[in-house]
Design a protein around this motif. Structure first.
Motif, PDB file in Angstrom:
ATOM      1  N   UNK A 208       0.801  -1.226   0.000  1.00 48.06           N
ATOM      2  CA  UNK A 208       0.000   0.000   0.000  1.00 48.06           C
ATOM      3  C   UNK A 208       0.837   1.281   0.000  1.00 48.06           C
ATOM      4  N   UNK A 209       1.918   1.262  -0.759  1.00 46.72           N
ATOM      5  CA  UNK A 209       2.669   2.507  -0.963  1.00 46.72           C
ATOM      6  C   UNK A 209       2.678   2.854  -2.447  1.00 46.72           C
ATOM      7  N   UNK A 210       1.675   2.359  -3.153  1.00 49.30           N
ATOM      8  CA  UNK A 210       1.622   2.541  -4.603  1.00 49.30           C
ATOM      9  C   UNK A 210       1.701   4.006  -4.995  1.00 49.30           C
ATOM     10  N   UNK A 211       0.886   4.803  -4.321  1.00 46.68           N
ATOM     11  CA  UNK A 211       0.793   6.217  -4.663  1.00 46.68           C
ATOM     12  C   UNK A 211       2.143   6.916  -4.404  1.00 46.68           C
ATOM     13  N   UNK A 212       2.720   6.598  -3.247  1.00 45.81           N
ATOM     14  CA  UNK A 212       4.017   7.196  -2.915  1.00 45.81           C
ATOM     15  C   UNK A 212       5.084   6.773  -3.923  1.00 45.81           C
ATOM     16  N   UNK A 213       5.077   5.489  -4.279  1.00 47.76           N
ATOM     17  CA  UNK A 213       6.089   5.000  -5.219  1.00 47.76           C
ATOM     18  C   UNK A 213       5.938   5.660  -6.587  1.00 47.76           C
ATOM     19  N   UNK A 214       4.696   5.829  -7.052  1.00 44.93           N
ATOM     20  CA  UNK A 214       4.445   6.523  -8.333  1.00 44.93           C
ATOM     21  C   UNK A 214       5.082   7.911  -8.290  1.00 44.93           C
ATOM     22  N   UNK A 215       4.855   8.574  -7.185  1.00 44.21           N
ATOM     23  CA  UNK A 215       5.339   9.949  -7.013  1.00 44.21           C
ATOM     24  C   UNK A 215       6.872   9.995  -7.014  1.00 44.21           C
ATOM     25  N   UNK A 216       7.479   9.126  -6.210  1.00 44.87           N
ATOM     26  CA  UNK A 216       8.937   9.155  -6.075  1.00 44.87           C
ATOM     27  C   UNK A 216       9.633   8.663  -7.351  1.00 44.87           C
ATOM     28  N   UNK A 217       8.965   7.768  -8.075  1.00 44.95           N
ATOM     29  CA  UNK A 217       9.566   7.295  -9.330  1.00 44.95           C
ATOM     30  C   UNK A 217       9.639   8.405 -10.367  1.00 44.95           C
ATOM     31  N   UNK A 218       8.827   9.430 -10.168  1.00 42.31           N
ATOM     32  CA  UNK A 218       8.849  10.582 -11.079  1.00 42.31           C
ATOM     33  C   UNK A 218      10.132  11.388 -10.975  1.00 42.31           C
ATOM     34  N   UNK A 219      10.887  11.222  -9.893  1.00 40.11           N
ATOM     35  CA  UNK A 219      12.086  12.065  -9.714  1.00 40.11           C
ATOM     36  C   UNK A 219      13.069  11.922 -10.881  1.00 40.11           C
ATOM     37  N   UNK A 220      13.479  10.821 -11.411  1.00 39.87           N
ATOM     38  CA  UNK A 220      13.376   9.483 -10.844  1.00 39.87           C
ATOM     39  C   UNK A 220      14.575   9.207  -9.942  1.00 39.87           C
ATOM     40  N   UNK A 221      14.467   8.201  -9.053  1.00 38.97           N
ATOM     41  CA  UNK A 221      15.640   7.827  -8.252  1.00 38.97           C
ATOM     42  C   UNK A 221      16.674   7.105  -9.120  1.00 38.97           C
ATOM     43  N   UNK A 222      17.913   7.081  -8.658  1.00 33.66           N
ATOM     44  CA  UNK A 222      18.977   6.387  -9.397  1.00 33.66           C
ATOM     45  C   UNK A 222      19.037   4.913  -9.037  1.00 33.66           C
ATOM     46  N   UNK A 223      18.543   4.570  -7.834  1.00 32.64           N
ATOM     47  CA  UNK A 223      18.410   3.164  -7.444  1.00 32.64           C
ATOM     48  C   UNK A 223      17.226   3.037  -6.503  1.00 32.64           C
ATOM     49  N   UNK A 224      16.695   1.809  -6.429  1.00 32.74           N
ATOM     50  CA  UNK A 224      15.553   1.531  -5.559  1.00 32.74           C
ATOM     51  C   UNK A 224      15.970   0.511  -4.506  1.00 32.74           C
ATOM     52  N   UNK A 225      15.696   0.826  -3.240  1.00 36.98           N
ATOM     53  CA  UNK A 225      15.930  -0.136  -2.163  1.00 36.98           C
ATOM     54  C   UNK A 225      14.696  -1.014  -2.006  1.00 36.98           C
ATOM     55  N   UNK A 226      14.881  -2.315  -2.063  1.00 40.62           N
ATOM     56  CA  UNK A 226      13.829  -3.330  -1.875  1.00 40.62           C
ATOM     57  C   UNK A 226      12.835  -3.420  -3.038  1.00 40.62           C
ATOM     58  N   UNK A 227      11.918  -2.457  -3.157  1.00 43.73           N
ATOM     59  CA  UNK A 227      10.888  -2.523  -4.207  1.00 43.73           C
ATOM     60  C   UNK A 227      10.065  -3.798  -4.103  1.00 43.73           C
ATOM     61  N   UNK A 228       9.859  -4.237  -2.869  1.00 43.41           N
ATOM     62  CA  UNK A 228       9.213  -5.534  -2.637  1.00 43.41           C
ATOM     63  C   UNK A 228       7.800  -5.617  -3.223  1.00 43.41           C
ATOM     64  N   UNK A 229       7.068  -4.513  -3.141  1.00 40.20           N
ATOM     65  CA  UNK A 229       5.650  -4.561  -3.545  1.00 40.20           C
ATOM     66  C   UNK A 229       5.365  -3.735  -4.799  1.00 40.20           C
ATOM     67  N   UNK A 230       6.330  -3.698  -5.702  1.00 43.00           N
ATOM     68  CA  UNK A 230       6.130  -2.916  -6.932  1.00 43.00           C
ATOM     69  C   UNK A 230       5.296  -3.667  -7.965  1.00 43.00           C
ATOM     70  N   UNK A 231       5.490  -4.979  -8.067  1.00 44.32           N
ATOM     71  CA  UNK A 231       4.853  -5.697  -9.179  1.00 44.32           C
ATOM     72  C   UNK A 231       3.410  -6.111  -8.858  1.00 44.32           C
ATOM     73  N   UNK A 232       2.586  -6.223  -9.896  1.00 43.07           N
ATOM     74  CA  UNK A 232       1.145  -6.419  -9.702  1.00 43.07           C
ATOM     75  C   UNK A 232       0.789  -7.650  -8.873  1.00 43.07           C
ATOM     76  N   UNK A 233       1.571  -8.734  -8.979  1.00 44.69           N
ATOM     77  CA  UNK A 233       1.250  -9.974  -8.261  1.00 44.69           C
ATOM     78  C   UNK A 233       1.219  -9.790  -6.743  1.00 44.69           C
TER      79      UNK A 233
END
Ligand SMILES: CC(C)=CCNc1ncnc2c1ncn2[C@@H]1O[C@H](COP(=O)(O)O)[C@@H](O)[C@H]1O
Ligand SMILES: [Zn+2]
Length: 348
Positions: A208-233
């Motif tokens: 449930x951090x989808x909205x936050x991740x969408x927002x932060x990916x807009x920066x975009x970051x140079x690397x992502x820590x974990x990203x455990x819940x990014x994929x649809x499954x």
């Protein structure tokens, strides 16, 4: 460390890109800290999660509060940073990006600026030793402390990026993911990016951090820590995955941390397989080798045995991590050469 790592994994030259200083303190160093401060009445069982043990995320974050009591002076920070660098070097790490949250401790006179200076001093002192490791520093923003503290930390990081002769290369966003919202930290992160700090952000570490991740990916970051819940499954979305793939943003993946922190049910369910099968840049990391009782060689071993990676595949994984680092191009080229020169003895 729970079982001695296979010599192949220890000898394998490795890159560590996601290591929190205070989470990386070994048993030996922790015992030294505990003996220096007996009045705190801290036992080692309060600062590490052993084999087979798991903790809720909340309990894991309580562990850091305990550790921070043990590292509240300039001398402590210098001592733990040197010890952690030596331990990574002994585990075959050739390039390390250490990260830590500058902390003020009024009762000891520790300031955020002195904190950063101590970490840089530790890196310098280790350069004088015969360690065979290059170390860079990411200044960490703790999301719990809100936007003003974030901006203050960014300014500090910017100062040191200019004055540290290339040691400070980036900014990390970490801290309890269930506290605060990334949108409040966006101005600070944007400012850091504009001044040339590279961004390594903890993203979608919990659901449930989808909205936050969408927002932060807009920066975009140079690397992502974990990203455990990014994929649809797992409750993320195709849009998030597409963004990460289009921008080719490397993922820092920490198997044991996620299993012991219970955001991933078991090693074989780790999202490493999802991203690795897509051919997306994935970097194995420890996160908190002290708290989670692991080592980077052990994480490589676990990934190989869980996902059936050949030694060649493991080698490629470790070498590709060089390109995901924030090292300047000439250093990346040197590291690739180093890998080439070490290869015969690792595969002998
Ligand atoms: C609880 C758990 C599963 C931990 C692993 N996942 C993490 N997620 C977010 N921030 C973290 C994590 N591990 C360490 N940190 C950050 O790193 C700090 C400890 O290292 P330092 O004081 O910055 O030198 C913690 O207080 C926290 O702000
Ligand atoms: Zn982390």
């Amino acid at each position: 460390m729970e079982k001695p790592a296979d010599p192949f994994y220890r000898q394998l030259p490795k890159v560590e890109l996601h290591a929190h200083l205070n989470g990386s303190i070994s048993v030996t160093t922790m015992e030294e800290l505990i003996s220096r401060k007996p009045h705190l009445n801290i036992q080692h069982s309060m600062t590490a999660i052993r084999k087979g043990q798991r903790r809720t995320l909340d309990e894991c974050f309580q562990v850091f509060k305990v550790i921070h009591q043990l590292t509240d002076t300039e001398e402590d920070i210098l001592m733990v940073a040197k010890a952690v660098i030596r331990e990574f070097a002994a585990d075959g790490v050739k390039y390390l990006e250490l990260r830590s949250t500058p902390r003020e401790e009024t009762h000891t006179g520790l300031t955020k600026r002195r904190y950063v200076e101590m970490v840089i001093e530790a890196i310098r002192q280790c350069e004088q030793e015969d360690l065979d490791i290059t170390v860079r520093f990411l200044v960490a923003v703790d999301r719990r402390n809100g936007p003003e503290a974030a901006m203050e930390t960014v300014k500090l990081a910017e100062d040191f990026m200019v004055s540290s002769d290339g040691v400070v290369v980036g900014l990390d966003l970490s801290g309890d993911p269930t506290v605060g919202h990334g949108k409040d930290l966006l101005p600070a992160l944007q400012k850091a990016k504009n001044t040339g700090l590279r961004l390594a952000l903890h993203l979608s570490e919990v659901q449930s951090q989808k909205e936050e991740s969408e927002l932060l990916l807009g920066l975009p970051p140079d690397r992502i820590g974990h990203g455990t819940f990014l994929h649809p499954e797992v409750g993320g979305s195709k849009s998030l995955v597409d963004k990460v793939r289009e921008r080719n943003i490397p993922l820092e993946l920490c198997l044991t941390s996620n299993v012991k922190g219970q955001t991933v049910a078991s090693y074989d369910k780790h999202h490493f397989s999802y991203w690795y099968q897509l051919g997306h840049p994935c970097v194995l990391c420890t996160d908190d080798k002290g708290v989670f009782s692991t080592e980077l060689s052990q994480e490589y071993h676990l990934a190989a045995s869980t996902f059936g990676l050949s030694q060649e595949a493991v080698w490629a994984l470790s070498e590709r991590a060089i390109n995901c680092s924030f090292a300047p191009d000439h250093l990346k080229a040197q590291l690739h050469q180093r890998w080439a020169s070490l290869r015969p003895q690792v595969f002998c």
